[in-house]
Motif scaffolding. Structure first.
Motif, short mmCIF file in Angstrom:
data_model
loop_
_atom_site.label_atom_id
_atom_site.label_comp_id
_atom_site.label_asym_id
_atom_site.label_seq_id
_atom_site.Cartn_x
_atom_site.Cartn_y
_atom_site.Cartn_z
N UNK A 244 0.83 -1.20 0.00
CA UNK A 244 0.00 0.00 0.00
C UNK A 244 0.86 1.24 0.00
N UNK A 245 1.08 1.82 1.17
CA UNK A 245 1.91 3.02 1.28
C UNK A 245 3.38 2.63 1.43
N UNK A 246 4.18 2.99 0.44
CA UNK A 246 5.61 2.71 0.50
C UNK A 246 6.37 4.00 0.24
N UNK A 247 6.81 4.61 1.32
CA UNK A 247 7.62 5.83 1.25
C UNK A 247 9.07 5.48 1.53
N UNK A 248 9.98 5.96 0.72
CA UNK A 248 11.39 5.69 0.90
C UNK A 248 12.10 6.91 1.47
N UNK A 249 12.80 6.73 2.57
CA UNK A 249 13.60 7.79 3.16
C UNK A 249 14.93 7.83 2.40
N UNK A 250 15.16 8.88 1.64
CA UNK A 250 16.36 8.98 0.80
C UNK A 250 17.40 9.95 1.37
N UNK A 251 17.38 10.13 2.68
CA UNK A 251 18.33 11.04 3.33
C UNK A 251 19.77 10.62 3.06
N UNK A 252 20.03 9.32 3.13
CA UNK A 252 21.39 8.83 2.92
C UNK A 252 21.85 9.13 1.49
N UNK A 253 21.01 8.89 0.52
CA UNK A 253 21.37 9.15 -0.88
C UNK A 253 21.62 10.63 -1.11
N UNK A 254 20.82 11.48 -0.47
CA UNK A 254 20.99 12.92 -0.63
C UNK A 254 22.35 13.39 -0.13
#
Length: 271
Positions: A244-254
């Motif tokens: 359903x809801x899949x949010x990815x935290x991309x802090x590391x990539x940033x």
């Protein structure tokens, strides 16, 4: 830099080839049934489910790096076994491996997923992507595993699906939330990872979490289409199991990458 792009006839694989070639890299791209249309790419036919063929091709090309992008939604052997065969072949020649994974290996929840959150698949495709990651990490602990989301750009399936829903030819779910990313941003991020030593999973997606239905409305605004005809439903009403809801935290990539991962609202804001 000599790079082998496995799955070069795909949407992302083709863009990786294009941008690698523009950077002056020597590019070999594989395809199974499709065609590679990127100029300057040495095209080779390859069935990733044929382990011997994969090993032979990689041994012949001897790339510095391998970018592995192939998948087939309803085919475990392509998505999971193929990824394992590519990883083994890359390791045998000492090539840097960047494996493209998916947010589909998560079950879905309101809170964002961190890079290192373990897979919790709820359908066959998610299980295949999870198995692919497991195999790649076992074969090559130094490989980068790019967990990404819906890929947007000129000619993308996601944009076309939204157009179809606006015309009443398809239906978009209001309860499937993802973090769309532009194909050029994703390709640039993948090529950055080719050149560094990052190992393990890395979330690489856009900062905006939207439902597929919201994406349809943004497409309508961007291309000046009538949003009144947008056809929507819920996954439960459609009887479709999946995250359903899949949010990815991309802090590391940033913090790791020079490439700025643009959000869907910036990408689809009318110019």
């Amino acid at each position: 830099m000599r790079v082998l792009v496995v799955g070069a006839s795909g949407f992302l694989g083709g863009e990786v080839c294009r941008r690698a070639g523009s950077a002056g890299w020597s590019v070999v791209g594989t395809c199974h049934c499709g065609e590679i249309t990127v100029a300057g790419v040495a095209a080779r036919r390859l069935d990733v489910t044929d382990r011997s063929a994969v090993r032979a091709l990689v041994a012949e090309v001897r790339p510095d790096a391998v970018v592995s992008t192939p998948y087939r939604y309803d085919d475990w052997t392509v998505t999971a076994d193929g990824a394992a065969y590519v990883a083994v072949a890359a390791a045998e020649v000492g090539a840097r491996l960047v494996h493209v994974s998916s947010d589909a290996l998560h079950a879905g929840r309101p809170d964002p997923y961190a890079d290192d959150d373990p897979p919790t698949p709820v359908n066959a495709y998610g299980a295949a992507k999870a198995a692919a990651e497991t195999a790649v990490r076992a074969v090559d602990p130094g490989a980068a595993l790019v967990r990404t989301s819906l890929i947007l750009g000129e000619g993308s399936k996601q944009i076309q699906l939204s157009r179809d829903a606006l015309a009443g030819r398809a239906t978009l779910f209001t309860d499937h939330v993802r973090c769309p990313v532009d194909v050029t941003d994703l390709a640039d991020a993948v090529l950055e990872l080719v050149e560094n030593a990052y190992a393990g999973p890395l979330n690489v997606a856009g900062p905006d979490a939207v439902s597929r239905a919201e994406l349809g409305l943004l497409v309508a605004e961007r291309f000046d289409l009538d949003a009144a005809g947008l056809t929507t439903t819920t996954s439960a009403a459609a009887g479709q199991a999946g995250p359903g809801e899949v949010r990815l935290d991309c802090t590391r990539a940033a913090g790791l990458l020079r490439t700025r991962l643009r959000g869907v609202r910036e990408l689809l804001t009318p110019s």
